[in-house]
Structure formats: C-alpha cells, structure tokens
Design a protein around this motif. Structure first.
Motif, PDB file in Angstrom:
ATOM      1  N   THR A  79      16.050  27.307  67.302  1.00 45.65           N
ATOM      2  CA  THR A  79      16.018  25.877  66.998  1.00 45.65           C
ATOM      3  C   THR A  79      17.407  25.338  66.683  1.00 45.65           C
ATOM      4  N   ARG A  80      17.569  24.045  66.938  1.00 46.04           N
ATOM      5  CA  ARG A  80      18.767  23.321  66.545  1.00 46.04           C
ATOM      6  C   ARG A  80      18.338  21.947  66.024  1.00 46.04           C
ATOM      7  N   SER A  81      19.240  21.322  65.268  1.00 44.71           N
ATOM      8  CA  SER A  81      19.008  19.987  64.723  1.00 44.71           C
ATOM      9  C   SER A  81      20.230  19.151  65.083  1.00 44.71           C
ATOM     10  N   PHE A  82      20.040  18.089  65.860  1.00 42.33           N
ATOM     11  CA  PHE A  82      21.153  17.348  66.444  1.00 42.33           C
ATOM     12  C   PHE A  82      21.370  16.017  65.723  1.00 42.33           C
ATOM     13  N   CYS A  83      22.609  15.772  65.318  1.00 46.31           N
ATOM     14  CA  CYS A  83      22.981  14.551  64.593  1.00 46.31           C
ATOM     15  C   CYS A  83      23.888  13.694  65.468  1.00 46.31           C
ATOM     16  N   TYR A  84      23.557  12.416  65.618  1.00 47.66           N
ATOM     17  CA  TYR A  84      24.367  11.534  66.453  1.00 47.66           C
ATOM     18  C   TYR A  84      25.697  11.231  65.763  1.00 47.66           C
ATOM     19  N   ILE A  85      26.723  11.031  66.565  1.00 49.57           N
ATOM     20  CA  ILE A  85      28.093  10.951  66.071  1.00 49.57           C
ATOM     21  C   ILE A  85      28.292   9.853  65.018  1.00 49.57           C
ATOM     22  N   THR A  86      27.678   8.692  65.189  1.00 47.88           N
ATOM     23  CA  THR A  86      27.892   7.611  64.213  1.00 47.88           C
ATOM     24  C   THR A  86      27.322   7.973  62.851  1.00 47.88           C
ATOM     25  N   LEU A 136      18.754  33.603  56.994  1.00 46.30           N
ATOM     26  CA  LEU A 136      17.500  34.204  56.524  1.00 46.30           C
ATOM     27  C   LEU A 136      16.736  33.227  55.640  1.00 46.30           C
ATOM     28  N   VAL A 137      17.322  32.058  55.412  1.00 47.49           N
ATOM     29  CA  VAL A 137      16.727  31.001  54.601  1.00 47.49           C
ATOM     30  C   VAL A 137      16.626  29.755  55.468  1.00 47.49           C
ATOM     31  N   HIS A 138      15.474  29.056  55.368  1.00 48.76           N
ATOM     32  CA  HIS A 138      15.251  27.911  56.247  1.00 48.76           C
ATOM     33  C   HIS A 138      14.474  26.829  55.522  1.00 48.76           C
ATOM     34  N   PRO A 139      14.926  25.571  55.551  1.00 49.36           N
ATOM     35  CA  PRO A 139      16.220  25.106  56.061  1.00 49.36           C
ATOM     36  C   PRO A 139      17.366  25.598  55.192  1.00 49.36           C
ATOM     37  N   ASN A 163      26.142  19.442  53.054  1.00 52.69           N
ATOM     38  CA  ASN A 163      25.614  19.445  54.415  1.00 52.69           C
ATOM     39  C   ASN A 163      25.511  18.018  54.941  1.00 52.69           C
ATOM     40  N   ILE A 164      26.046  17.798  56.152  1.00 48.03           N
ATOM     41  CA  ILE A 164      25.837  16.533  56.844  1.00 48.03           C
ATOM     42  C   ILE A 164      25.282  16.864  58.235  1.00 48.03           C
ATOM     43  N   GLY A 165      24.045  16.492  58.448  1.00 53.28           N
ATOM     44  CA  GLY A 165      23.382  16.769  59.720  1.00 53.28           C
ATOM     45  C   GLY A 165      22.025  16.104  59.741  1.00 53.28           C
ATOM     46  N   ASN A 166      21.340  16.251  60.858  1.00 53.05           N
ATOM     47  CA  ASN A 166      20.021  15.655  61.020  1.00 53.05           C
ATOM     48  C   ASN A 166      18.962  16.753  60.940  1.00 53.05           C
ATOM     49  N   PRO A 167      18.015  16.669  60.005  1.00 51.27           N
ATOM     50  CA  PRO A 167      17.032  17.744  59.845  1.00 51.27           C
ATOM     51  C   PRO A 167      15.907  17.733  60.873  1.00 51.27           C
ATOM     52  N   ASP A 168      15.970  16.847  61.864  1.00 55.51           N
ATOM     53  CA  ASP A 168      14.937  16.783  62.901  1.00 55.51           C
ATOM     54  C   ASP A 168      15.109  17.969  63.842  1.00 55.51           C
ATOM     55  N   GLU A 169      14.341  19.017  63.607  1.00 54.24           N
ATOM     56  CA  GLU A 169      14.518  20.307  64.286  1.00 54.24           C
ATOM     57  C   GLU A 169      13.715  20.359  65.588  1.00 54.24           C
ATOM     58  N   ARG A 226      18.398  26.668  62.926  1.00 61.26           N
ATOM     59  CA  ARG A 226      19.472  25.858  62.368  1.00 61.26           C
ATOM     60  C   ARG A 226      18.890  24.496  61.991  1.00 61.26           C
ATOM     61  N   GLN A 227      18.751  24.280  60.679  1.00 63.04           N
ATOM     62  CA  GLN A 227      18.233  23.004  60.181  1.00 63.04           C
ATOM     63  C   GLN A 227      18.846  22.737  58.812  1.00 63.04           C
ATOM     64  N   PRO A 228      19.497  21.593  58.631  1.00 68.29           N
ATOM     65  CA  PRO A 228      20.120  21.324  57.335  1.00 68.29           C
ATOM     66  C   PRO A 228      19.122  20.818  56.291  1.00 68.29           C
ATOM     67  N   ASP A 229      19.311  21.278  55.080  1.00 69.30           N
ATOM     68  CA  ASP A 229      18.688  20.641  53.925  1.00 69.30           C
ATOM     69  C   ASP A 229      19.688  19.581  53.463  1.00 69.30           C
TER      70      ASP A 229
END
Length: 329
Positions: A212-219, A126-129, A238-244, A277-280
């Motif tokens: 929505t999703r935010s995809f982070c490359y493995i490296t 209910l909160v974004h990001p 949080n470890i992820g890519n915020p590019d939604e 789904r978007q990480p801060d």
C-alpha cells in the motif's frame, strides 16, 4: 523587513513548488541546486523576479550566503530509487555533509532551519499506520539503506544541533507526494504508471501489488511544510495523506483515468520495498491545524494533464542524467 529564505534542492519537484509558495508569500527566495536530479525548467519562470536568485552549488561543499537569512529549507537529496541507487555515496553525503553544512550556516545566521526527512525512516514498518513515535524497521546495509540512513542521520544531527546549540529546527517526514513537475522516468509509482499508459505499455507492478501507499497532492504537502516552518515545534512531524490504497488498485485507477487498455504485468518485489505506508497525521492536525484537502481523483486529473502536455520526445526518452562526475569510486 522582507524575510529571506534559502531553499536547497530548489530545482526539484518539491523544492520548486516551495519556491513558488514562498515567493507568493512575499519572501526573498534564494534557491540552490547542483542539478544532479533537479531541472532549471521547474524554476525558470522565477528568474525574472527581483526577489529570487539562484546558486548552482553542491551543498556537500561549504555553503556561503551573503547577508541575513531568516529561514533555511533543506530539500537537497536524490529521492527516487533510480537516482539514489545510481549515486549512493552522493546520497549519503548530501544527507550527512550537506546537512552539517546547512546546520552550521543556520547557526551562523541565527536562522530557523527545516530539514526534509521522509517516511522511509520507518523502513518496512511493523506498525500501521506510522506515527512519529515509531522508530522504524530499516535494513541499514540493504540497497535502500543509503537513502533511509541518510535521512535518519539527518534527523539525528538536526536534533543534536537543536539540543546542544539551541538551534531553532524543524523536521518534516514527507510521505508519497505527487503532482506537476515530477520527472516522468524517475522510478516512482505515479510517473511510472502514467508514463507507461501514455506510451501504450503495460503497467508494471512489483510483487502481487498488495503493498500500500498513501499519496498526497503537492499543494497539500507544501501547505503542511509551510505551517510547520512557522510553528515552534522541533520534533519530527508526519505530513502526508492517510488515504491508503494498494498498488494494484491504484494501477486500475490509472487505466481508468487515462482511458487506455493496458494490461497489468507483475515482476519480483525489490529488496526491502515497504509493504505498507500510511501516515498517522494526528500530530499535524493538532499542532498545525493541517490536513490534506485535495482528493486523489482531483489531484490525479491535474497530474495527468501535466504529463499529457509533455512532448513526445520527453514522453519516450529514457532517463539520461549523467551521474558520472558525482560518483566516488
């Protein structure tokens, strides 16, 4: 003296890349996996190394490692909906009993332990990001609850060990991660779309594709985990890519990337599927000086090349994991 690290879930997608990372950094790596969802081919290139060993073991049973341990990375868990819906009790057990066993091992060895949590602890947010301060919106009794609650319990017991026993702990909340060694038919968005495109099938979207999703490359993900382990911060990060991106737009990207002419078809949205789904990652930037470096276009090209290299047999076979011996009736 050479540092020794235990990595559970080591034959999985993320676990195998972590093995590579710590080998490259000069660690002695002890890999553990019961191969329910992992695959030895992901780590077979490491077997010839003197600073690598493998245990075929289920962490829900007592875990014993001879000698000293400096670090433990707990990444043993089914992570795709196909897996944890087939083995819901095993998923709950690895998050609870498995985590308890490894926290006890870390306490015995005076080792630092990092627990792999997930953005799924936020549920359908209910909160974004989503920042680390957000407590989440999770249906405890829904189909996805077996995974979400296993991870939320993991976080709770880890913090209890930190506060009560003074254990040196880390918690990483992993957002959608992709790259080579993902299982083609594990039900996650990227391998599902690429597999359908390579087989000439229409791309399946659930709902209207506006989630929505935010995809982070493995490296990038591995580097963030590495930096967190070597920090002194015990609360979740949080470890992820915020590019939604919306799933519908992402499907169009896949069609363009693969050069195929498939249509997009729509099916009903699964229960409790997160709509956003978007990480801060403000905390990771400040605390670890970390942010993702690999743009989605570059990462997806590498991932597509990996899937293109698979044999036709691998491309067309259906998921055939035998979960029967792990199901408690």
């Amino acid at each position: 003296m050479q540092k020794r690290i235990l990595i559970t879930g080591a034959a999985g997608f993320l676990g195998s890349h972590l093995c590579d990372k710590f080998i490259s950094e000069g660690y002695y790596v002890i890999a553990m996996d019961n191969l329910i969802t992992g695959d030895l081919k992901n780590i077979e290139h490491l077997f010839k190394l003197e600073n690598f060993e493998f245990y075929n073991h289920d962490v829900t049973k007592f875990v014993h490692i001879p000698g000293k341990l400096d670090y433990i990375l707990h990444f043993a868990s089914p992570a795709s909906p196909i897996d944890y819906l087939k083995i819901p009790i095993q998923t709950l057990k690895v998050g609870s009993l498995g985590t308890h066993n490894l926290l006890g091992l870390a306490k015995e060895k005076k080792a630092t332990i990092l627990i792999a949590s997930t953005s799924e602890v936020y549920g359908d947010p209910l909160v974004h990001p989503q920042s680390e301060e957000y407590y989440g919106n999770v249906n405890t009794i829904g189909p996805r609850g077996v995974y979400d609650e296993a991870k939320r319990f993991q976080e709770s017991i880890t913090m209890a060990y930190h506060r009560f026993h003074g254990l040196d702990t880390r918690i990483v909340r992993i957002f959608n991660t992709y790259g080579p060694r993902m299982r083609l038919n594990d039900g996650r968005v990227i391998p599902a779309f690429i597999g359908q495109a390579l087989r000439g099938e229409d791309l399946t979207i659930f709902g209207k594709g506006l989630q929505t999703r935010s995809f982070c490359y493995i490296t990038d993900q591995v580097e963030g985990i590495y930096k967190l382990l070597l920090s002194n911060y015990s609360l979740p990060v949080n470890i992820g890519n915020p590019d939604e991106i919306t799933i519908r737009d992402f499907a169009e990207e896949i069609i363009k990337l693969t050069g195929t002419q498939q249509k997009i078809v729509y099916q009903d949205l699964p229960e409790n599927d997160p709509l956003q789904r978007q990480p801060d990652i403000s905390l990771a930037k400040k605390l670890l000086n970390w942010s993702p470096k690999v743009p989605r276009e570059e990462g997806m090209k590498k991932t597509f090349e990996y899937f293109k290299s698979l044999s036709k047999e691998e491309l067309f076979k259906k998921e055939h994991k035998d979960f029967s011996k792990h199901i408690i009736k």
